[in-house]
Design a protein around this motif. Structure first.
Motif, PDB file in Angstrom:
ATOM      1  N   GLU A 206      38.522   9.040  11.551  1.00  0.00           N
ATOM      2  CA  GLU A 206      38.814   7.612  11.655  1.00  0.00           C
ATOM      3  C   GLU A 206      39.067   7.018  10.275  1.00  0.00           C
ATOM      4  OE1 GLU A 206      36.824   5.877  15.676  1.00  0.00           O
ATOM      5  OE2 GLU A 206      35.521   5.922  13.915  1.00  0.00           O
ATOM      6  N   SER A 207      39.801   5.904  10.253  1.00  0.00           N
ATOM      7  CA  SER A 207      40.076   5.190   9.006  1.00  0.00           C
ATOM      8  C   SER A 207      39.118   4.016   8.874  1.00  0.00           C
ATOM      9  CB  SER A 207      41.526   4.704   8.984  1.00  0.00           C
ATOM     10  OG  SER A 207      41.828   3.958  10.152  1.00  0.00           O
ATOM     11  N   VAL A 208      38.680   3.767   7.624  1.00  0.00           N
ATOM     12  CA  VAL A 208      37.702   2.717   7.349  1.00  0.00           C
ATOM     13  C   VAL A 208      38.218   1.852   6.205  1.00  0.00           C
ATOM     14  CG1 VAL A 208      35.307   2.191   6.768  1.00  0.00           C
ATOM     15  CG2 VAL A 208      35.846   4.309   7.990  1.00  0.00           C
ATOM     16  N   LEU A 209      38.388   0.563   6.463  1.00  0.00           N
ATOM     17  CA  LEU A 209      38.748  -0.388   5.410  1.00  0.00           C
ATOM     18  C   LEU A 209      37.471  -0.947   4.807  1.00  0.00           C
ATOM     19  CD1 LEU A 209      40.548  -2.279   3.769  1.00  0.00           C
ATOM     20  CD2 LEU A 209      40.670  -3.792   5.772  1.00  0.00           C
ATOM     21  N   ILE A 210      37.320  -0.783   3.485  1.00  0.00           N
ATOM     22  CA  ILE A 210      36.115  -1.203   2.780  1.00  0.00           C
ATOM     23  C   ILE A 210      36.498  -2.299   1.797  1.00  0.00           C
ATOM     24  CG2 ILE A 210      34.251  -0.455   1.255  1.00  0.00           C
ATOM     25  CD1 ILE A 210      34.877   2.446   2.344  1.00  0.00           C
ATOM     26  N   HIS A 211      36.078  -3.526   2.075  1.00  0.00           N
ATOM     27  CA  HIS A 211      36.316  -4.618   1.138  1.00  0.00           C
ATOM     28  C   HIS A 211      35.343  -4.502  -0.039  1.00  0.00           C
ATOM     29  CE1 HIS A 211      39.328  -6.607   3.446  1.00  0.00           C
ATOM     30  NE2 HIS A 211      38.548  -6.840   4.481  1.00  0.00           N
ATOM     31  N   ALA A 212      35.748  -5.054  -1.195  1.00  0.00           N
ATOM     32  CA  ALA A 212      34.949  -4.947  -2.426  1.00  0.00           C
ATOM     33  C   ALA A 212      34.645  -3.481  -2.716  1.00  0.00           C
ATOM     34  CB  ALA A 212      33.665  -5.768  -2.328  1.00  0.00           C
ATOM     35  N   GLY A 213      35.708  -2.686  -2.776  1.00  0.00           N
ATOM     36  CA  GLY A 213      35.563  -1.245  -2.881  1.00  0.00           C
ATOM     37  C   GLY A 213      34.915  -0.750  -4.160  1.00  0.00           C
ATOM     38  N   ALA A 214      34.837  -1.598  -5.193  1.00  0.00           N
ATOM     39  CA  ALA A 214      34.206  -1.179  -6.450  1.00  0.00           C
ATOM     40  C   ALA A 214      32.796  -1.730  -6.607  1.00  0.00           C
ATOM     41  CB  ALA A 214      35.064  -1.616  -7.641  1.00  0.00           C
ATOM     42  N   SER A 215      32.283  -2.395  -5.586  1.00  0.00           N
ATOM     43  CA  SER A 215      30.904  -2.899  -5.634  1.00  0.00           C
ATOM     44  C   SER A 215      29.929  -1.753  -5.400  1.00  0.00           C
ATOM     45  CB  SER A 215      30.711  -3.967  -4.551  1.00  0.00           C
ATOM     46  OG  SER A 215      30.829  -3.377  -3.261  1.00  0.00           O
ATOM     47  N   GLY A 216      28.637  -2.050  -5.489  1.00  0.00           N
ATOM     48  CA  GLY A 216      27.642  -1.031  -5.207  1.00  0.00           C
ATOM     49  C   GLY A 216      27.771  -0.482  -3.796  1.00  0.00           C
ATOM     50  N   VAL A 217      27.845  -1.379  -2.814  1.00  0.00           N
ATOM     51  CA  VAL A 217      28.008  -0.950  -1.422  1.00  0.00           C
ATOM     52  C   VAL A 217      29.360  -0.281  -1.230  1.00  0.00           C
ATOM     53  CG1 VAL A 217      28.178  -1.736   0.975  1.00  0.00           C
ATOM     54  CG2 VAL A 217      26.417  -2.687  -0.516  1.00  0.00           C
ATOM     55  N   GLY A 218      30.395  -0.838  -1.851  1.00  0.00           N
ATOM     56  CA  GLY A 218      31.734  -0.287  -1.694  1.00  0.00           C
ATOM     57  C   GLY A 218      31.857   1.133  -2.214  1.00  0.00           C
ATOM     58  N   THR A 219      31.347   1.381  -3.429  1.00  0.00           N
ATOM     59  CA  THR A 219      31.437   2.737  -3.984  1.00  0.00           C
ATOM     60  C   THR A 219      30.606   3.725  -3.173  1.00  0.00           C
ATOM     61  OG1 THR A 219      29.677   2.183  -5.578  1.00  0.00           O
ATOM     62  CG2 THR A 219      31.956   1.969  -6.333  1.00  0.00           C
ATOM     63  N   ALA A 220      29.495   3.264  -2.609  1.00  0.00           N
ATOM     64  CA  ALA A 220      28.692   4.123  -1.735  1.00  0.00           C
ATOM     65  C   ALA A 220      29.425   4.403  -0.428  1.00  0.00           C
ATOM     66  CB  ALA A 220      27.342   3.479  -1.462  1.00  0.00           C
ATOM     67  N   ALA A 221      30.029   3.362   0.156  1.00  0.00           N
ATOM     68  CA  ALA A 221      30.702   3.514   1.451  1.00  0.00           C
ATOM     69  C   ALA A 221      31.903   4.452   1.348  1.00  0.00           C
ATOM     70  CB  ALA A 221      31.138   2.149   1.968  1.00  0.00           C
ATOM     71  N   ILE A 222      32.629   4.402   0.244  1.00  0.00           N
ATOM     72  CA  ILE A 222      33.753   5.326   0.054  1.00  0.00           C
ATOM     73  C   ILE A 222      33.258   6.767   0.141  1.00  0.00           C
ATOM     74  CG2 ILE A 222      35.440   6.212  -1.606  1.00  0.00           C
ATOM     75  CD1 ILE A 222      35.572   3.331  -2.750  1.00  0.00           C
ATOM     76  N   GLN A 223      32.205   7.065  -0.592  1.00  0.00           N
ATOM     77  CA  GLN A 223      31.707   8.441  -0.649  1.00  0.00           C
ATOM     78  C   GLN A 223      31.085   8.883   0.675  1.00  0.00           C
ATOM     79  OE1 GLN A 223      29.810   9.458  -4.619  1.00  0.00           O
ATOM     80  NE2 GLN A 223      29.924   7.226  -4.820  1.00  0.00           N
ATOM     81  N   LEU A 224      30.365   7.978   1.343  1.00  0.00           N
ATOM     82  CA  LEU A 224      29.753   8.331   2.623  1.00  0.00           C
ATOM     83  C   LEU A 224      30.803   8.505   3.713  1.00  0.00           C
ATOM     84  CD1 LEU A 224      26.612   6.003   2.574  1.00  0.00           C
ATOM     85  CD2 LEU A 224      26.634   8.510   2.420  1.00  0.00           C
ATOM     86  N   ALA A 225      31.865   7.699   3.662  1.00  0.00           N
ATOM     87  CA  ALA A 225      32.960   7.874   4.624  1.00  0.00           C
ATOM     88  C   ALA A 225      33.621   9.232   4.418  1.00  0.00           C
ATOM     89  CB  ALA A 225      33.973   6.745   4.473  1.00  0.00           C
ATOM     90  N   ARG A 226      33.851   9.584   3.166  1.00  0.00           N
ATOM     91  CA  ARG A 226      34.445  10.888   2.850  1.00  0.00           C
ATOM     92  C   ARG A 226      33.535  12.027   3.303  1.00  0.00           C
ATOM     93  NH1 ARG A 226      33.535  13.754  -1.542  1.00  0.00           N
ATOM     94  NH2 ARG A 226      32.677  11.981  -2.686  1.00  0.00           N
ATOM     95  N   LEU A 227      32.226  11.862   3.105  1.00  0.00           N
ATOM     96  CA  LEU A 227      31.266  12.874   3.553  1.00  0.00           C
ATOM     97  C   LEU A 227      31.332  13.082   5.056  1.00  0.00           C
ATOM     98  CD1 LEU A 227      28.882  14.736   2.650  1.00  0.00           C
ATOM     99  CD2 LEU A 227      27.365  12.796   3.126  1.00  0.00           C
ATOM    100  N   SER A 228      31.635  12.008   5.793  1.00  0.00           N
ATOM    101  CA  SER A 228      31.736  12.076   7.255  1.00  0.00           C
ATOM    102  C   SER A 228      33.127  12.468   7.731  1.00  0.00           C
ATOM    103  CB  SER A 228      31.360  10.719   7.865  1.00  0.00           C
ATOM    104  OG  SER A 228      30.042  10.366   7.533  1.00  0.00           O
ATOM    105  N   CYS A 229      33.988  12.864   6.786  1.00  0.00           N
ATOM    106  CA  CYS A 229      35.365  13.261   7.099  1.00  0.00           C
ATOM    107  C   CYS A 229      36.161  12.118   7.715  1.00  0.00           C
ATOM    108  CB  CYS A 229      35.391  14.479   8.006  1.00  0.00           C
ATOM    109  SG  CYS A 229      34.648  15.963   7.261  1.00  0.00           S
ATOM    110  N   ALA A 230      35.805  10.878   7.336  1.00  0.00           N
ATOM    111  CA  ALA A 230      36.614   9.711   7.672  1.00  0.00           C
ATOM    112  C   ALA A 230      37.534   9.416   6.493  1.00  0.00           C
ATOM    113  CB  ALA A 230      35.724   8.517   7.990  1.00  0.00           C
ATOM    114  N   ILE A 231      38.442   8.447   6.680  1.00  0.00           N
ATOM    115  CA  ILE A 231      39.462   8.148   5.678  1.00  0.00           C
ATOM    116  C   ILE A 231      39.202   6.762   5.117  1.00  0.00           C
ATOM    117  CG2 ILE A 231      41.937   7.932   5.235  1.00  0.00           C
ATOM    118  CD1 ILE A 231      42.310   9.630   7.858  1.00  0.00           C
TER     119      ILE A 231
END
Length: 329
Positions: free
Chosen positions: A142-167
């Motif tokens: 699945e694809s995930v749009l993450i607002h504030a992608g460079a914030s603390g939550v944003g940088t974590a969400a990018i990596q966790l989405a990738r870990l889950s094989c999401a985009i």
């Protein structure tokens, strides 16, 4: 002990370092000697007097901490021992030399992670994990749009989405922030100050839209969010930095997409379950040898307790990429 105190509600200049009583661990709690804590936007609101601490909790700012166990209260199950390096999600009290924490909220500091890096993990990473898995129910592919992608939550969400094989795809407000998001694994990024991100999303997804949106903005971008949403997509709202008010045909547009709008805060009722799940599923991936699944906290800057006002100003100016750390004396 020393702690950061708020002289009176207001600006960063009202923060000061002073002496306060050292907490005593209650039944089921441990005492942590704090090495570092990290800033969260809730700290700014609490400093202003508009986000009070939960009843019965410490009124000292700070929602996370990393350090060494200095003592055990009665009734502790002894899963941890004095001297262990730990990090924890807090209800308050992180801006201090010692904090008492329920044992169930402790997480071991992963090998090869410093205590300053560990302080960047609890609030941001548990929030991102909850948004993706407990609320958004993200699935592989699945694809995930993450607002504030460079914030603390944003940088974590990018990596966790990738870990889950999401985009993961992101929005951010500068080329530098988009660049760091790309390095962390974002498949695409859009500068919301320069382009309509919904145009970019539809182009990237070939008109399909994204399956999940993690939204900390709220009112100011609701139309673009709905336009970016795939059929039967999940829009997860966890902040309203862009305002609480919505004007226009939100319900009609959302209904046309058969969209789900979900809201979430880091619920204290779910924290024990969340900490356990995160520890089991994600914690071992921090700084692992496998670069394809390795996770790392992103630190923007490190301040001392004496510089706490400058740290708050830095966050209020929205200059940070990743977490702002406070080194405790």
């Amino acid at each position: 002990m020393l702690a950061v105190c708020v002289k009176e509600p207001g600006g960063p200049e009202n923060l000061c370092v002073g002496e306060v009583p050292r907490p005593k661990p209650k039944d089921g709690e441990v005492l942590i000697k704090v090495n570092a804590t990290a800033l969260n936007r809730a700290d700014l609101l609490q400093r202003k007097g508009i986000y009070p601490a939960p009843p019965g909790e410490s009124e000292i700012l700070g929602l996370e901490a990393a350090g060494v166990i200095a003592g055990l209260g009665p009734g502790v199950k002894k899963n941890f021992s004095p001297g262990d390096k730990v990090m924890a999600l807090l209800s308050g009290g992180g801006y201090a030399q010692y904090v008492a924490v329920p044992e169930e909220l402790l997480m071991p500091v992963p090998p090869h992670i410093s205590l300053e890096e560990a302080a960047a993990i609890p609030e941001a990473w548990l929030t991102a994990y909850q948004l993706l898995h407990f609320i958004g129910r993200v699935k592989q592919g699945e694809s995930v749009l993450i607002h504030a992608g460079a914030s603390g939550v944003g940088t974590a969400a990018i990596q966790l989405a990738r870990l889950s094989c999401a985009i993961p795809v992101v929005t951010a407000g500068s080329p530098e922030k988009l660049k760091i998001a790309s390095k962390l694994g974002a498949a695409a990024g859009f500068n919301y100050k320069e382009v309509d991100f919904s145009d970019g999303i539809l182009q990237f997804t070939e008109g399909e839209g994204v399956d999940v949106i993690l939204d900390c903005i709220g009112g100011s971008c609701w139309e673009k969010n709905v336009r970016s949403l795939a059929m039967d997509g999940r829009w997860v709202l966890y902040g309203v930095m862009g305002g609480k008010s919505v004007g226009g045909d939100l319900l009609g547009k959302l209904l046309f997409k058969r969209g789900h709008i979900l809201s979430s805060l880091l619920s204290h009722l779910l924290q024990h379950k969340l900490v356990r799940s995160f520890t089991e599923e994600a914690l071992t991936h921090f700084q692992s040898a496998d670069q394809s699944t390795s996770l790392r906290p992103i630190i923007d800057s490190v301040f001392t307790m004496d510089d706490i006002a400058d740290a708050h100003r830095h966050m209020e100016a929205n200059k940070n990429i990743g977490k702002i750390i406070i080194k405790i004396s």
